[in-house]
Write a protein that holds these residues in place. Sequence first.
Motif, PDB file in Angstrom:
ATOM      1  N   ARG A  45       0.889  -1.337  -0.107  1.00 25.04           N
ATOM      2  CA  ARG A  45      -0.184   0.060  -0.289  1.00 25.04           C
ATOM      3  C   ARG A  45       0.983   1.240  -0.051  1.00 25.04           C
ATOM      4  O   ARG A  45       1.731   1.526   0.778  1.00 25.04           O
ATOM      5  CB  ARG A  45      -0.871   0.060   1.127  1.00 25.04           C
ATOM      6  N   PRO A  46       0.398   2.251  -0.943  1.00 21.82           N
ATOM      7  CA  PRO A  46       1.394   3.520  -0.795  1.00 21.82           C
ATOM      8  C   PRO A  46       0.997   4.233   0.326  1.00 21.82           C
ATOM      9  O   PRO A  46      -0.036   4.407   0.689  1.00 21.82           O
ATOM     10  CB  PRO A  46       1.094   4.293  -2.056  1.00 21.82           C
ATOM     11  N   ILE A  47       2.023   4.646   0.930  1.00 21.47           N
ATOM     12  CA  ILE A  47       1.864   5.322   2.308  1.00 21.47           C
ATOM     13  C   ILE A  47       2.313   6.628   2.309  1.00 21.47           C
ATOM     14  O   ILE A  47       2.190   7.483   3.245  1.00 21.47           O
ATOM     15  CB  ILE A  47       2.131   4.743   3.575  1.00 21.47           C
ATOM     16  N   GLN A  48       3.110   6.983   1.126  1.00 20.79           N
ATOM     17  CA  GLN A  48       3.767   8.437   1.269  1.00 20.79           C
ATOM     18  C   GLN A  48       3.115   9.547   1.379  1.00 20.79           C
ATOM     19  O   GLN A  48       3.492  10.668   1.813  1.00 20.79           O
ATOM     20  CB  GLN A  48       4.887   8.469  -0.017  1.00 20.79           C
ATOM     21  N   LYS A  49       1.679   9.429   1.132  1.00 19.13           N
ATOM     22  CA  LYS A  49       0.831  10.630   1.492  1.00 19.13           C
ATOM     23  C   LYS A  49      -0.034  10.596   2.530  1.00 19.13           C
ATOM     24  O   LYS A  49      -0.752  11.282   2.943  1.00 19.13           O
ATOM     25  CB  LYS A  49      -0.125  10.768  -0.014  1.00 19.13           C
ATOM     26  N   ASP A  50       0.155   9.346   3.352  1.00 17.91           N
ATOM     27  CA  ASP A  50      -0.790   9.348   4.543  1.00 17.91           C
ATOM     28  C   ASP A  50      -0.248  10.179   5.508  1.00 17.91           C
ATOM     29  O   ASP A  50       0.845  10.709   5.638  1.00 17.91           O
ATOM     30  CB  ASP A  50      -0.775   7.746   4.839  1.00 17.91           C
ATOM     31  N   SER A  51      -1.116  10.385   6.712  1.00  9.89           N
ATOM     32  CA  SER A  51      -0.766  11.210   7.709  1.00  9.89           C
ATOM     33  C   SER A  51      -0.039  10.195   8.791  1.00  9.89           C
ATOM     34  O   SER A  51      -0.247   8.878   8.587  1.00  9.89           O
ATOM     35  CB  SER A  51      -2.084  11.573   8.473  1.00  9.89           C
ATOM     36  N   THR A  52       0.726  10.871   9.833  1.00 12.76           N
ATOM     37  CA  THR A  52       1.612  10.067  10.728  1.00 12.76           C
ATOM     38  C   THR A  52       0.559   9.295  11.417  1.00 12.76           C
ATOM     39  O   THR A  52       0.711   7.957  11.648  1.00 12.76           O
ATOM     40  CB  THR A  52       2.272  11.010  11.564  1.00 12.76           C
ATOM     41  N   ARG A  53      -0.816   9.643  11.797  1.00 12.37           N
ATOM     42  CA  ARG A  53      -1.600   8.724  12.679  1.00 12.37           C
ATOM     43  C   ARG A  53      -2.189   7.620  11.942  1.00 12.37           C
ATOM     44  O   ARG A  53      -2.165   6.510  12.351  1.00 12.37           O
ATOM     45  CB  ARG A  53      -2.655   9.759  12.742  1.00 12.37           C
ATOM     46  N   LYS A  54      -2.289   7.764  10.646  1.00 12.01           N
ATOM     47  CA  LYS A  54      -2.644   6.706   9.635  1.00 12.01           C
ATOM     48  C   LYS A  54      -1.600   5.602   9.593  1.00 12.01           C
ATOM     49  O   LYS A  54      -1.853   4.382   9.824  1.00 12.01           O
ATOM     50  CB  LYS A  54      -3.013   7.134   8.182  1.00 12.01           C
ATOM     51  N   ILE A  55      -0.349   6.051   9.629  1.00 12.77           N
ATOM     52  CA  ILE A  55       0.764   5.217   9.432  1.00 12.77           C
ATOM     53  C   ILE A  55       0.826   4.585  10.494  1.00 12.77           C
ATOM     54  O   ILE A  55       1.076   3.452  10.525  1.00 12.77           O
ATOM     55  CB  ILE A  55       1.996   5.971   9.043  1.00 12.77           C
ATOM     56  N   VAL A  56       0.672   5.124  11.839  1.00 10.38           N
ATOM     57  CA  VAL A  56       0.941   4.603  13.062  1.00 10.38           C
ATOM     58  C   VAL A  56      -0.445   3.050  13.324  1.00 10.38           C
ATOM     59  O   VAL A  56       0.011   2.289  13.480  1.00 10.38           O
ATOM     60  CB  VAL A  56       0.725   5.312  14.292  1.00 10.38           C
ATOM     61  N   GLN A  57      -1.606   3.610  12.553  1.00 16.45           N
ATOM     62  CA  GLN A  57      -2.727   2.798  12.712  1.00 16.45           C
ATOM     63  C   GLN A  57      -2.370   1.561  11.905  1.00 16.45           C
ATOM     64  O   GLN A  57      -2.877   0.395  12.121  1.00 16.45           O
ATOM     65  CB  GLN A  57      -3.876   3.515  12.279  1.00 16.45           C
ATOM     66  N   LEU A  58      -1.631   1.739  10.607  1.00 14.89           N
ATOM     67  CA  LEU A  58      -1.346   0.820   9.801  1.00 14.89           C
ATOM     68  C   LEU A  58      -0.232  -0.153  10.340  1.00 14.89           C
ATOM     69  O   LEU A  58       0.019  -1.204   9.967  1.00 14.89           O
ATOM     70  CB  LEU A  58      -0.845   1.227   8.429  1.00 14.89           C
ATOM     71  N   GLY A  59       0.433   0.440  11.365  1.00 17.51           N
ATOM     72  CA  GLY A  59       1.437  -0.593  12.055  1.00 17.51           C
ATOM     73  C   GLY A  59       2.926  -0.185  11.998  1.00 17.51           C
ATOM     74  O   GLY A  59       3.466  -1.056  12.231  1.00 17.51           O
ATOM     75  N   ILE A  60       3.180   0.967  11.685  1.00 17.75           N
ATOM     76  CA  ILE A  60       4.598   1.534  11.762  1.00 17.75           C
ATOM     77  C   ILE A  60       4.648   2.488  12.853  1.00 17.75           C
ATOM     78  O   ILE A  60       3.945   3.389  12.760  1.00 17.75           O
ATOM     79  CB  ILE A  60       4.906   2.146  10.471  1.00 17.75           C
ATOM     80  N   SER A  61       5.547   2.499  13.828  1.00 18.65           N
ATOM     81  CA  SER A  61       5.754   3.123  15.017  1.00 18.65           C
ATOM     82  C   SER A  61       7.450   3.572  14.677  1.00 18.65           C
ATOM     83  O   SER A  61       8.282   2.614  14.673  1.00 18.65           O
ATOM     84  CB  SER A  61       5.258   2.488  16.175  1.00 18.65           C
ATOM     85  N   GLN A  62       7.582   5.035  15.259  1.00 16.28           N
ATOM     86  CA  GLN A  62       9.053   5.313  15.161  1.00 16.28           C
ATOM     87  C   GLN A  62       9.409   5.502  16.666  1.00 16.28           C
ATOM     88  O   GLN A  62       8.757   6.118  17.547  1.00 16.28           O
ATOM     89  CB  GLN A  62       9.161   6.903  14.374  1.00 16.28           C
ATOM     90  N   VAL A  63      10.689   5.022  16.900  1.00 21.65           N
ATOM     91  CA  VAL A  63      11.302   5.398  18.329  1.00 21.65           C
ATOM     92  C   VAL A  63      12.352   6.432  18.007  1.00 21.65           C
ATOM     93  O   VAL A  63      13.396   6.424  17.209  1.00 21.65           O
ATOM     94  CB  VAL A  63      12.017   4.211  18.762  1.00 21.65           C
ATOM     95  N   PRO A  64      11.826   7.764  18.413  1.00 16.51           N
ATOM     96  CA  PRO A  64      12.811   8.801  18.278  1.00 16.51           C
ATOM     97  C   PRO A  64      14.046   8.533  19.175  1.00 16.51           C
ATOM     98  O   PRO A  64      14.264   7.623  19.917  1.00 16.51           O
ATOM     99  CB  PRO A  64      12.074  10.116  18.602  1.00 16.51           C
TER     100      PRO A  64
END
Length: 234
Positions: A63-82
Amino acid sequence: MLKVKDLSVYYGVIQATKEINFDVQEGEIVSLIGANGAGKSTVLKAISGLHRPKSGEILFNDRPIQKDSTRKIVQLGISQVPEGRHVFKGMTVMENLEMGAFLRKDKSEIQKDLKMVFDRFPVLEERKKQDTATLSGGEQQMVAMGRALMSRPKLLLLDEPSMGLAPLFIKEIFNIIQMINNQGTTVLLIEQNAKVALEIAHRGYVLETGKVVQTGTGKELLASDEVQKAYLGG
Ligand code: ATP
């Protein structure tokens, strides 16, 4: 699982990444290494929706995600550890961990995950009522990782987990990253500390001035003359 295709990201007129290509397969630890300014953080920001690429594609499970919001991206299952210092100071360890689950409504599952985080990071349970600002750098890094795990990511993005930590803490954090991966979470790791990053990586990519210049298994890259000379002082 993750496919980055011809990714170009700009800050104004400065091109930070130049048609970068790489992928991460389910179950892997993949490390992106490179010097200061090579474009590593920019790649992570583009994946997590914090900075829009100018061109190229980022596919997550096709699924292309480059235009998705961060919220959507987290919901899809990607989480960033700063980096560890980007925890919420002035809030307790517990409050930081709860923030990681703010998009979830499954209360009993959240409790289970809290227990899982405390099993992995026992020191966080001991300090759960303590202000995060009073923790050591290594402990803050653990809070940042625990907070990301509370969103139940399929893919965990780690930004320089070794930054500013004493060698003993680095070892501990990297052992925990391996354990999280062994238990089923895919990991994309960016690091200036090439040695530790390649030691735990299934595969790695070397970035130089916004381009991928080398790729291979962690072992191959550790043994490569170019990597030895440029990043391992060999
Ligand atoms: P570091 O480890 O130092 O963060 P890096 O490999 O993560 O390095 P990036 O932070 O992605 O590199 O930077 C890539 C390029 O983009 C560099 O030339 C940097 O100066 C530039 N850059 C990064 N952020 C900005 C910004 N907010 N505005 C302008 N240029 C930026």
